[in-house]
Design an enzyme around this catalytic site. Structure first.
Site, PDB file in Angstrom:
ATOM      1  N   ARG A  74       0.911  -1.066  -0.118  1.00  0.00           N
ATOM      2  CA  ARG A  74      -0.069   0.065  -0.167  1.00  0.00           C
ATOM      3  C   ARG A  74       0.738   1.071   0.022  1.00  0.00           C
ATOM      4  NH1 ARG A  74      -1.716   0.860   4.344  1.00  0.00           N
ATOM      5  NH2 ARG A  74      -1.324  -1.027   5.516  1.00  0.00           N
TER       6      ARG A  74
ATOM      7  N   TYR B 118      -1.306  -3.668  -7.272  1.00  0.00           N
ATOM      8  CA  TYR B 118      -0.854  -4.366  -6.034  1.00  0.00           C
ATOM      9  C   TYR B 118      -2.143  -4.114  -4.821  1.00  0.00           C
ATOM     10  CZ  TYR B 118       0.189  -5.677  -1.241  1.00  0.00           C
ATOM     11  OH  TYR B 118       0.056  -6.379  -0.103  1.00  0.00           O
TER      12      TYR B 118
ATOM     13  N   LYS C 232      -9.519  -2.375   1.593  1.00  0.00           N
ATOM     14  CA  LYS C 232      -9.215  -1.195   2.377  1.00  0.00           C
ATOM     15  C   LYS C 232      -9.951   0.178   1.769  1.00  0.00           C
ATOM     16  CE  LYS C 232      -6.851  -3.631   5.013  1.00  0.00           C
ATOM     17  NZ  LYS C 232      -5.833  -3.928   5.201  1.00  0.00           N
TER      18      LYS C 232
ATOM     19  N   HIS D 196     -10.606  -2.308  11.319  1.00  0.00           N
ATOM     20  CA  HIS D 196      -9.590  -3.155  10.845  1.00  0.00           C
ATOM     21  C   HIS D 196      -9.200  -4.298  12.041  1.00  0.00           C
ATOM     22  CE1 HIS D 196      -4.944  -3.250   9.265  1.00  0.00           C
ATOM     23  NE2 HIS D 196      -5.500  -4.009   8.800  1.00  0.00           N
TER      24      HIS D 196
ATOM     25  N   SER E  26      -1.184  -3.522  10.223  1.00  0.00           N
ATOM     26  CA  SER E  26      -1.175  -4.410   9.037  1.00  0.00           C
ATOM     27  C   SER E  26       0.204  -5.138   9.667  1.00  0.00           C
ATOM     28  CB  SER E  26      -0.755  -3.436   7.923  1.00  0.00           C
ATOM     29  OG  SER E  26      -2.016  -2.756   7.629  1.00  0.00           O
TER      30      SER E  26
ATOM     31  N   CYS F 247       0.598  -7.279  11.793  1.00  0.00           N
ATOM     32  CA  CYS F 247       0.957  -7.371  13.198  1.00  0.00           C
ATOM     33  C   CYS F 247       0.127  -8.785  13.765  1.00  0.00           C
ATOM     34  CB  CYS F 247       0.567  -6.145  13.849  1.00  0.00           C
ATOM     35  SG  CYS F 247       1.886  -4.938  13.487  1.00  0.00           S
TER      36      CYS F 247
ATOM     37  N   LYS G 171      -3.108 -10.342  12.860  1.00  0.00           N
ATOM     38  CA  LYS G 171      -4.297 -10.708  12.815  1.00  0.00           C
ATOM     39  C   LYS G 171      -4.881 -11.927  12.193  1.00  0.00           C
ATOM     40  CE  LYS G 171      -5.757  -7.058  10.543  1.00  0.00           C
ATOM     41  NZ  LYS G 171      -4.225  -6.308  10.546  1.00  0.00           N
TER      42      LYS G 171
ATOM     43  N   ASP H 190      -9.431  -9.704   8.837  1.00  0.00           N
ATOM     44  CA  ASP H 190      -8.814  -8.268   8.549  1.00  0.00           C
ATOM     45  C   ASP H 190      -9.968  -7.059   8.805  1.00  0.00           C
ATOM     46  OD1 ASP H 190      -6.632  -7.014   7.586  1.00  0.00           O
ATOM     47  OD2 ASP H 190      -7.543  -6.554   5.830  1.00  0.00           O
TER      48      ASP H 190
ATOM     49  N   ARG I 199       2.058 -12.098  -0.612  1.00  0.00           N
ATOM     50  CA  ARG I 199       0.813 -12.496   0.030  1.00  0.00           C
ATOM     51  C   ARG I 199       0.038 -13.637  -0.692  1.00  0.00           C
ATOM     52  NH1 ARG I 199      -1.759  -8.832   4.135  1.00  0.00           N
ATOM     53  NH2 ARG I 199      -0.036  -7.154   4.184  1.00  0.00           N
TER      54      ARG I 199
ATOM     55  N   ARG J 145       2.846  -3.696  17.594  1.00  0.00           N
ATOM     56  CA  ARG J 145       4.391  -4.399  17.777  1.00  0.00           C
ATOM     57  C   ARG J 145       4.848  -3.263  18.587  1.00  0.00           C
ATOM     58  NH1 ARG J 145       6.678  -7.967  13.784  1.00  0.00           N
ATOM     59  NH2 ARG J 145       5.054  -8.311  12.603  1.00  0.00           N
TER      60      ARG J 145
HETATM   61  P1  GTP Z   1      -2.408  -7.658   7.384  1.00  0.00           P
HETATM   62  O1  GTP Z   1      -3.093  -8.562   6.414  1.00  0.00           O
HETATM   63  O2  GTP Z   1      -1.163  -6.779   6.945  1.00  0.00           O
HETATM   64  O3  GTP Z   1      -3.710  -6.502   7.983  1.00  0.00           O
HETATM   65  O4  GTP Z   1      -1.784  -8.339   8.725  1.00  0.00           O
HETATM   66  P2  GTP Z   1      -2.094  -9.062   9.882  1.00  0.00           P
HETATM   67  O5  GTP Z   1      -2.458  -8.671  11.010  1.00  0.00           O
HETATM   68  O6  GTP Z   1      -3.191 -10.240   9.389  1.00  0.00           O
HETATM   69  O7  GTP Z   1      -0.899  -9.924  10.230  1.00  0.00           O
HETATM   70  P3  GTP Z   1      -0.339 -11.535  10.071  1.00  0.00           P
HETATM   71  O8  GTP Z   1      -1.447 -12.350  10.939  1.00  0.00           O
HETATM   72  O9  GTP Z   1      -0.170 -11.906   8.880  1.00  0.00           O
HETATM   73  O10 GTP Z   1       1.223 -11.472  10.710  1.00  0.00           O
HETATM   74  C1  GTP Z   1       2.177 -10.871  10.217  1.00  0.00           C
HETATM   75  C2  GTP Z   1       3.443 -11.049  10.731  1.00  0.00           C
HETATM   76  O11 GTP Z   1       3.573 -10.971  12.132  1.00  0.00           O
HETATM   77  C3  GTP Z   1       3.959 -12.562  10.278  1.00  0.00           C
HETATM   78  O12 GTP Z   1       5.219 -12.462   9.716  1.00  0.00           O
HETATM   79  C4  GTP Z   1       3.963 -13.275  11.561  1.00  0.00           C
HETATM   80  O13 GTP Z   1       4.752 -14.472  11.387  1.00  0.00           O
HETATM   81  C5  GTP Z   1       3.992 -12.305  12.681  1.00  0.00           C
HETATM   82  N1  GTP Z   1       3.287 -12.770  13.978  1.00  0.00           N
HETATM   83  C6  GTP Z   1       2.052 -13.088  13.900  1.00  0.00           C
HETATM   84  N2  GTP Z   1       1.877 -13.266  15.366  1.00  0.00           N
HETATM   85  C7  GTP Z   1       2.630 -13.179  16.008  1.00  0.00           C
HETATM   86  C8  GTP Z   1       2.899 -13.574  17.048  1.00  0.00           C
HETATM   87  O14 GTP Z   1       1.936 -13.727  18.237  1.00  0.00           O
HETATM   88  N3  GTP Z   1       4.402 -13.361  17.587  1.00  0.00           N
HETATM   89  C9  GTP Z   1       5.058 -13.068  16.780  1.00  0.00           C
HETATM   90  N4  GTP Z   1       6.591 -12.762  17.471  1.00  0.00           N
HETATM   91  N5  GTP Z   1       5.162 -12.683  15.704  1.00  0.00           N
HETATM   92  C10 GTP Z   1       3.777 -12.817  15.343  1.00  0.00           C
HETATM   93  C1  SPV Z   2      -3.065  -4.430   5.078  1.00  0.00           C
HETATM   94  O1  SPV Z   2      -2.141  -3.841   4.781  1.00  0.00           O
HETATM   95  O2  SPV Z   2      -3.526  -4.143   6.110  1.00  0.00           O
HETATM   96  C2  SPV Z   2      -3.391  -5.461   4.372  1.00  0.00           C
HETATM   97  C3  SPV Z   2      -3.031  -5.948   3.040  1.00  0.00           C
HETATM   98  O3  SPV Z   2      -4.252  -6.336   4.972  1.00  0.00           O
HETATM   99  S1  SPV Z   2      -3.779  -4.753   2.091  1.00  0.00           S
HETATM  100  O4  SPV Z   2      -4.657  -5.363   1.461  1.00  0.00           O
HETATM  101  O5  SPV Z   2      -2.863  -4.617   0.825  1.00  0.00           O
HETATM  102  O6  SPV Z   2      -4.023  -3.396   2.572  1.00  0.00           O
HETATM  103 MN    MN Z   3      -5.045  -5.385   6.965  1.00  0.00          MN
END
Ligand code: GTP
Ligand code: SPV
Ligand code: MN
Length: 600
Positions: free
Chosen positions: A70, A198, A207, A227, A249, A251, A253, A278, A370, A401
């Site tokens: 993004r 993308y 989004k 979100h 993002s 972090c 979810k 998400d 992704r 984070r």
């Molecule tokens: P978006 O799709 O971008 O909104 O992200 P999301 O919040 O769904 O993030 P996702 O669960 O895909 O996690 C992203 C990163 O965080 C990955 O590299 C994971 O390995 C890491 N991660 C997720 N949960 C944990 C956790 O509990 N501890 C640690 N250390 N890393 C984590």
């Molecule tokens: C985020 O960045 O929070 C995502 C991926 O879930 S995107 O659809 O590119 O926004």
């Molecule tokens: Mn997201």
């Protein structure tokens, strides 16, 4: 397809006059048309068909190297008045925004096909769902939208002759970063996106619509677009309690939404069900409780770090009917990314299409690579995930984070204080957006990049939502942090499935089953109430996680929090006059409590 809706037809006609496509193709959602588009996408080089024995109906896509996430600096809220976009959004005057993108897009679909995607966010025909029409010249976008949303003929039927639909216009143009614009027009129910191919920039249902436009609609109509993931936690008696959680993002979810409890809990019969990973649309139900619904139909999940151990459910989602974007491609037509396993392939192409040497220090997959997978593939998809009424929320969790400062978990005193807790969220930036990674920034409710109106008004809307029901029916609000680091930069908390132990405490608090310690920032668990039996985690080779570490994770460091107060004050000042007085009062109270504590 036969569309009688004059407003839809007018929108398409005007777009066609601007973009001058050679032909217009309606997406009907049929398997036959989808298959034809996959074939065409491969023929044009937009997609690569993967090994159909190992990955049936799976495809591969590379974006341009300058187009991998993004672009927050090129994303604009085009409200008529600048003040309605607020200080945390980029703003462009709508007439100027239309004229600018008219200029960029004019004639750019000459010789190309313009696809018309009628899509529904939420199950078709639910009174809570919302409809959009996305026009695009990208087959990749069409195939992704077919996974991420409910598309096709039934949507046009559900819309009938209503004008209540979002007009989304996307054109690839030259993928020129200098001319890339992601524009939201909340007052017009419209979106324009150009010069990107993308994910979040171009899958306009996600989004752009389900957060930026929908947050504005929610503000006007008395509901919320957030979100957030949504999960159900089932206990051995079969009771399921639902939780929504907002993390910025990349972090965690997707990972939390698909969590598998530690073995000790699993054998007792605990489990987690995924409702969404998400986005959550939240409304007050007829019984006064808050109900959350997942408007999407698929997952656009971060690939790196996803593996059989960290998130087997996410991995299972990608076995079939999935599109992989910017991962490494193996010669046998399968895919790889960092953290999938410990055997990086020696004969693969990297995400840019070049032969890849795993020892070179270059990554095989882009950090924001992704997978786009249908939600129905998920082994733990909740039986309630398509319930048009949504699921009733017990708790709302915020988190980010934070290497320091934020404890593993704390609870707000009440709803208003919970809104404060969400408003002061901060997190280190990730690869999900362009710009530096690992820089701490304030990201209230994880909505900084996604709120379609003034952030102070958004805070007030949260406070107002709390008045729409009685206190006993409001979800309890918590904050978590899985990302505290030790001095050497190791994660102190094991995270992933072990996060279940924290969810257990959260549910116990909601049900009034455990006490907690009052601190200047809120209620923190007694260490013995976070159950760590059976937890076997090496923080580093000679340090196994133990009670001392848990205690450390639950400590509130006064001086760090006082620094935090100063930073929050500056952030509130940036948002300006619209920050509700109630939140400033909460900040003052927190500061006073911290100073009091420092003296003691
Ligand atoms: P978006 O799709 O971008 O909104 O992200 P999301 O919040 O769904 O993030 P996702 O669960 O895909 O996690 C992203 C990163 O965080 C990955 O590299 C994971 O390995 C890491 N991660 C997720 N949960 C944990 C956790 O509990 N501890 C640690 N250390 N890393 C984590
Ligand atoms: C985020 O960045 O929070 C995502 C991926 O879930 S995107 O659809 O590119 O926004
Ligand atoms: Mn997201």
């Amino acid at each position: 397809m036969d569309c009688q809706n004059a407003m839809v037809n007018q929108f398409i006609k005007e777009a066609a006059e601007l973009l001058q496509p050679e032909r217009i193709v309606w997406i009907d959602g049929s398997e036959q048309q989808t298959e034809e588009l996959r074939r065409l996408g491969c023929e044009r080089g937009e997609m690569i068909r993967l090994n159909q024995e190992k990955l049936p109906n799976c495809y591969y896509h590379r974006t341009a190297v300058n187009d991998v996430s993004r672009v927050e600096d090129r994303t604009f809220i085009c409200s008529r008045e600048k003040k309605h976009a607020g200080a945390t959004n980029n703003w462009m005057e709508p007439r100027r925004a239309y004229a600018l993108t008219d200029g960029i897009m004019r004639g750019r679909m000459k010789g190309r096909t313009m696809y018309v995607i009628p899509f529904s966010m939420g199950v078709v025909s639910s009174p809570f769902s919302k409809i959009g029409i996305e026009l695009t010249d990208s087959i990749y976008v069409v195939l992704n939208m077919l996974i991420m949303t409910r598309c096709g003929e039934q949507v046009i039927r559900a819309l009938g002759d209503s004008n209540d639909f979002v007009r989304g216009l996307h054109a690839l143009c030259d993928i020129d970063e200098q001319k890339r614009y992601i524009l939201q027009f909340p007052e017009d129910n419209a979106i324009r996106s150009c010069n990107s191919g993308y994910g979040g920039n171009v899958l306009l249902g996600k989004k752009c619509f389900a957060l930026r436009i929908a947050s504005y609609q929610g503000w006007k109509e008395g509901w919320m677009a957030e979100h957030m993931l949504i999960l159900g936690l089932e206990n051995p008696a079969g009771d399921v309690r639902y939780i929504a959680a907002a993390f910025p993002s990349a972090c965690g979810k997707t990972n939390l939404a698909m969590l598998i409890p530690p073995e000790g809990y699993r054998i007792k019969g605990y489990r987690v069900w995924t409702v969404g990973d998400d986005i959550a649309w939240i409304r007050v139900g007829p019984d006064g409780r808050f109900y959350a619904q997942n408007p999407e139909a698929g997952f656009f999940g971060v690939a790196p770090g996803t593996n059989e151990k960290s998130n087997p459910n996410a991995l299972a989602c990608t076995n079939e009917g999935t599109i992989f974007t910017n991962v490494a491609l193996k010669p046998d037509g399968t895919v790889w990314w960092e953290g999938l396993d410990k055997n990086p392939p020696r004969d693969a192409l990297d995400w840019t299409g070049k032969p890849w040497d795993p020892d070179s220090g270059v990554k095989g997959a882009h950090p924001n690579s992704r997978f786009t997978a249908p939600a129905r593939n998920c082994p733990c998809i909740s039986p309630e995930w398509e319930n048009p009424a949504g699921v009733p929320l017990e708790a709302i969790i915020f988190g980010g984070r934070r290497a320091k400062t934020a404890p593993l978990v704390y609870q707000s005193r009440d709803w208003d204080h919970g809104v404060f807790v969400g408003s002061i969220m901060a997190s280190e930036t990730t690869a999900a957006a362009t710009g530096a990674v690992g820089v701490p920034r304030r990201d209230p409710m994880s909505m900084l990049p996604f709120c379609g109106y003034d952030m102070g008004d958004y805070f007030q809307h949260w406070l107002d939502m709390g008045k729409m029901t009685t206190d006993d029916k409001l979800p309890k609000i918590f904050n978590v942090n899985w990302f505290r680091l030790d001095d050497k930069g190791n994660f102190i908390w094991p995270g992933f499935g072990e996060n279940f132990r924290v969810l257990q405490w959260i549910i116990a608090r909601c049900l009034g089953e455990v006490d907690a310690v009052e601190t200047p920032i809120g209620w923190v668990p007694y260490p013995e109430d976070i159950h760590i039996e059976g937890l076997d985690y090496q923080i580093c080779p000679n340090h196994r996680f133990g009670e001392e570490d848990l205690r450390r994770l639950l400590t509130i460091e006064n001086s760090l929090w006082l620094d935090e107060v100063a930073d929050i004050r500056a952030f509130y000042a940036k948002i300006g006059k619209t920050v509700p007085a109630k939140l400033i009062k909460e900040l003052n109270k927190m500061e006073a409590r911290l100073r009091e504590d420092a003296k003691a």
